[in-house]
Design a protein around this motif. Sequence first.
Motif, PDB file in Angstrom:
ATOM      1  N   PRO A  64      48.525  37.145  37.782  1.00 54.68           N
ATOM      2  CA  PRO A  64      47.823  35.853  37.821  1.00 54.68           C
ATOM      3  C   PRO A  64      48.769  34.658  37.904  1.00 54.68           C
ATOM      4  O   PRO A  64      48.448  33.675  38.570  1.00 54.68           O
ATOM      5  CB  PRO A  64      47.042  35.842  36.506  1.00 54.68           C
ATOM      6  N   ALA A  65      49.938  34.740  37.267  1.00 52.35           N
ATOM      7  CA  ALA A  65      50.842  33.594  37.271  1.00 52.35           C
ATOM      8  C   ALA A  65      51.288  33.255  38.684  1.00 52.35           C
ATOM      9  O   ALA A  65      51.662  32.119  38.958  1.00 52.35           O
ATOM     10  CB  ALA A  65      52.059  33.897  36.403  1.00 52.35           C
ATOM     11  N   ALA A  66      51.245  34.239  39.603  1.00 54.34           N
ATOM     12  CA  ALA A  66      51.708  33.995  40.965  1.00 54.34           C
ATOM     13  C   ALA A  66      50.571  33.553  41.877  1.00 54.34           C
ATOM     14  O   ALA A  66      50.722  33.553  43.086  1.00 54.34           O
ATOM     15  CB  ALA A  66      52.363  35.261  41.510  1.00 54.34           C
ATOM     16  N   SER A  94      38.350  28.663  32.420  1.00 51.24           N
ATOM     17  CA  SER A  94      39.810  28.813  32.410  1.00 51.24           C
ATOM     18  C   SER A  94      40.233  30.137  33.033  1.00 51.24           C
ATOM     19  O   SER A  94      41.309  30.612  32.748  1.00 51.24           O
ATOM     20  CB  SER A  94      40.315  28.718  30.984  1.00 51.24           C
ATOM     21  N   TYR A  95      39.399  30.716  33.847  1.00 52.21           N
ATOM     22  CA  TYR A  95      39.640  31.985  34.555  1.00 52.21           C
ATOM     23  C   TYR A  95      39.703  33.173  33.603  1.00 52.21           C
ATOM     24  O   TYR A  95      39.124  34.207  33.878  1.00 52.21           O
ATOM     25  CB  TYR A  95      40.932  31.960  35.388  1.00 52.21           C
ATOM     26  N   ALA A  96      40.423  33.020  32.465  1.00 49.73           N
ATOM     27  CA  ALA A  96      40.545  34.116  31.493  1.00 49.73           C
ATOM     28  C   ALA A  96      41.008  35.407  32.138  1.00 49.73           C
ATOM     29  O   ALA A  96      40.498  36.481  31.861  1.00 49.73           O
ATOM     30  CB  ALA A  96      39.220  34.341  30.745  1.00 49.73           C
ATOM     31  N   GLN A 121      49.109  39.693  31.769  1.00 50.93           N
ATOM     32  CA  GLN A 121      50.115  40.742  31.920  1.00 50.93           C
ATOM     33  C   GLN A 121      49.695  41.797  32.929  1.00 50.93           C
ATOM     34  O   GLN A 121      50.452  42.690  33.232  1.00 50.93           O
ATOM     35  CB  GLN A 121      50.410  41.371  30.560  1.00 50.93           C
ATOM     36  N   MET A 122      48.463  41.721  33.435  1.00 50.06           N
ATOM     37  CA  MET A 122      48.003  42.727  34.386  1.00 50.06           C
ATOM     38  C   MET A 122      47.981  42.135  35.798  1.00 50.06           C
ATOM     39  O   MET A 122      47.795  40.945  35.980  1.00 50.06           O
ATOM     40  CB  MET A 122      46.570  43.157  34.032  1.00 50.06           C
ATOM     41  N   THR A 123      48.154  43.003  36.790  1.00 49.66           N
ATOM     42  CA  THR A 123      48.034  42.546  38.166  1.00 49.66           C
ATOM     43  C   THR A 123      46.574  42.237  38.466  1.00 49.66           C
ATOM     44  O   THR A 123      45.687  42.515  37.654  1.00 49.66           O
ATOM     45  CB  THR A 123      48.509  43.628  39.145  1.00 49.66           C
ATOM     46  N   VAL A 124      46.336  41.674  39.640  1.00 47.83           N
ATOM     47  CA  VAL A 124      44.961  41.407  40.063  1.00 47.83           C
ATOM     48  C   VAL A 124      44.147  42.696  40.014  1.00 47.83           C
ATOM     49  O   VAL A 124      43.037  42.739  39.478  1.00 47.83           O
ATOM     50  CB  VAL A 124      44.979  40.810  41.487  1.00 47.83           C
ATOM     51  N   GLU A 125      44.760  43.738  40.531  1.00 48.01           N
ATOM     52  CA  GLU A 125      44.087  45.034  40.527  1.00 48.01           C
ATOM     53  C   GLU A 125      43.791  45.478  39.087  1.00 48.01           C
ATOM     54  O   GLU A 125      42.687  45.938  38.784  1.00 48.01           O
ATOM     55  CB  GLU A 125      44.992  46.048  41.216  1.00 48.01           C
TER      56      GLU A 125
END
Lengths: 609, 403
Positions: B145-147, B97-99, B103-107
């Motif tokens: 992650p949502a984007a 499920s990626y996990a 709330q954090m950016t990719v970075e």
Amino acid sequence: MARSGPPLRRFLNWQAKFAATPMILTALVVFIGCSLWTVVHSFTNSRLPPRLDFVGLAQYERLWSTPRWLVSIENLAMYGVCALTLVIGFLLAVLLDQKIRFEDGFRTIILFPYALSFIVTGVVCQWILNPDFGLQHIVRSAGFSGFSFDPLNDPSLVILALLAAGIWQGAGLTKVIVLAGLRGIDEDVWKARRVDGIPAWKTYLFIVLQMMKPVFATCIVLISARIIKLYDLVVALTRRGPGIASEVPAKYVYDYMFGNQNLGQGFAASTMMLAAVLAIIIPFALFRLGRKRHVGRRLLRCRSGRTPQHRSARPLLDGPASLAPARRLSGKRIMIYGGLLVFSAYYLLPLWVMVMTSLKGMPEIRIGNIFAPAVEITFEPWVKAWSSACTGLNCGGLSRGFWNSVAIVVPATILSIAVAAVNGYALVNWRFKGSEVFFTILIFGAFIPYQVMICPIVIILREIRLMGSVWGLVLVHVVFGMPIITLLFRNCFSSLPPELFKAARVDGGGFWGIFLRVLVPMSLPILTVAVILQVTGIWNDFLFGVIYTRPESHPMTVQLNNIVNSVQGVREYNVNMAATLLTGLVPLTIYFLSGKLFVRGIAAGAVKG
Amino acid sequence: MAQALRAEPRSELDGISVSIRDPTLAYGVVEVLGDLKLDVNEGEFLVLLGDSGCGKSTLLNCIAGLQPATKGQIFISGQNVTWAEPSERGIGMVFQSYALYPQMTVEGNMSFGLKNARVPRDEIAPRIARAASALQLEPLLKRKPAALSGGQRQRVAIDRTLVRDVDVSLFDEPLSNLNAKLRAELRVELKRLHQNLGNTMIYVTHDHIEAMTLADRIAIMRGGKIQQLATADDIYRRRANLYVAGFIGSPPMNLLPGRLDGNIFHGPLEADVTGYDFTGRLRAVLGIRPEHVRTGDAAAALPIRAEARVEVVEPMGADTPVWTRLGDTPFRVRLDGEDRVRAGQVLVHRLRPRQPVAVRRRHRDADLRLCHGEDDETVPATLFGPLRHALCRCDPPSWRARL
């Protein structure tokens, strides 16, 4: 080879236990310890201070031969039997479930009294039922001079006044729970009904009602628990009068403990209350433990919108209702809207009366009727209520109570949420031996009548030198807010994907790191719900404020009650109403601003009872 | 900790990246993992393959330390990490499920582990840049992650393990949440990544195509035990038992129950199995891969012949799986995409048994294979009755000895 057990794991487990210490202490010391203390002392002839001077069942014999107690039990039974809130709540929920327009508006109107303190409700009802200005006066001046409706001074009718006030305040809660249950029913049932051509009312009666049995069980338990605890409303509305006609057990306990200083008698009465609650809760809990589903539980997820596993069921609180939209205004629609309008009027009228009365001058009140709009609008009552209304000899207005309440609500909300969130985290992600046991005790504790625990808590607070201070009251609110908020966070965290927690552990987040930087940011909606729940709950509290604070640090609700019911001088109804509105302003503002989050909070708070 | 991380003698763990010895994981009284010994070589891509509930994810969680073993030992890079925290094992993990932390950016997702490990700030940025370039994630670094799409999310999750420079990467069904096209793409990307980085990877999946294409070695698991540990080629051609035989291949191998009488197999079809190791009078299962069945004139010379009625045809373009029946027994064959068959038609199957064992053990042409049922649970007991243990063997004993 290292075979002795994982050392680091033990350390983390120790951290989890440390983090859950407040929960363990609350469960053991307050909920179990204090209750047992009271039960034990109910067999003594304690006056003040309590002593272990056993007299067997003497206190109980006396209790059951006291007319006041018998009347209070009778009232409770009457109140319980007449608790139409379930029927009314179901009716309201069904009406709202008909794919109507302005559903949100109706819902908001029906629920808003729930945001108010019982004290506010009591004061308003007292005003509407006032024989010289209220309903009786209006009907008489309309020509029926022989009309008599004075429930506040008629021993046989006073219970009706309590009931009307109780329904005004509480039916919204039932409605929320029942509506959530209705929306949880698979939409295919409704499709099947339309294919088979079964009338809607039959579907509700024979199919939906059967499917909703667990929901009703929940409602009945919650309502019963609330009724047994009924106290604030009686204090504000009738003060057990006329005579002892509206006495209730909770008030009996309070009076014997703090009025007559006959502690043993108070303990015996509160033990009876405890027994009654247990008799309701235990069968329910056994029933519930067998089947894990919980209506409230689905409302308590961290992320409300996305619950893929329930995609087939309808969304709980919003989205399309069950029936196809009616294109024309049929007779049925008229009945639905008519019913809703009548209910809305019932819910809005007291608010209208409050606002109008607070804007009138005393002369206008004396000649007019309470429902008439204010002609000469004046804000003087508001100013007076805020800055110079008198409680006894102290004429500083409500402002002091307001700031006291703020000083109580802010730290109590922050502390109780912090503690409960950590509890929930430890319960979900770091289970230790016995953690579930403590949690179960905690949830049971939410149902124990406060009257059982108040006296030992007085003693504890005195020992730690917090009795009478604002911080003592904060501590009490943290303790009694813990069950529901812990439940809230526990359900929220357990609805998050476990992989996330695993990933954070692989990434090296420690006990606190994972909590603060991964889980808390993800549970902001539930955090908001918790804040709303705690702020309104603590703001509206009356009982703890009365008991655990000195007059100079009384919260606003207590001060309001003192102002309204102070017997000195001329009664200034407009000032009273302004004071009532001021007291209700904070929870009402939160209610109207937060909307759906508040509803979620209530569904959660339902367990609190 | 120092005690727990005691180094083993070098000789034993040389070149071994991960070693698992008899891990036991008990849920109450139920033991999930049995006696099991698994050594993963340095730089190896090992796939744990099995049906759901076979213990493969449990084993992976054991290696990661997320479900600490109740007994046994786990060594990673020569250190005993049986009781170590997940973050101290030098592993990275990618979940189905990626996990990702929403709330954090990719970075932020990539740097979270580094920050927790107190890596200096000026070292974090270059490491993220390096890892991001490996999977072309540079343009996405500032997004949440949502984007991201599913494939991008899983790339970020993989990158999150790369950035930490770990010795061992663990994958828990990382591609199962993606659609078929993305899955194939990411599979290739993963293989390329492994070829470039050369670090140890342990990969859990239930998809045997993923397993065959990615793995250096595959461990097929069932009931908490490893059924066979071998290269993809070996698993396909020299399966250890009936379970493995039925698990690998698409469509799976036909397993025909019958009897062996001397060198002749009697069952839904008759076959001369001269040249195999087993003779005698006993019950047996004949395993035939659907893709080894031939039809038409070109196959006329093959010795074994059977007639079957076509039930269902599933044309897939390149080839055509066909469901037929030999008498009452279902029998699947895979025909060339050019062959035209219709439901109801009678098809003549032709097969050739493999070359006699005496000539070469490592044969290339294993069309026909007899399998043994010894220590094999998949075969319903009713089929074999009391004779379950007297079955013929699939392969010479030497194959099993290598396990």
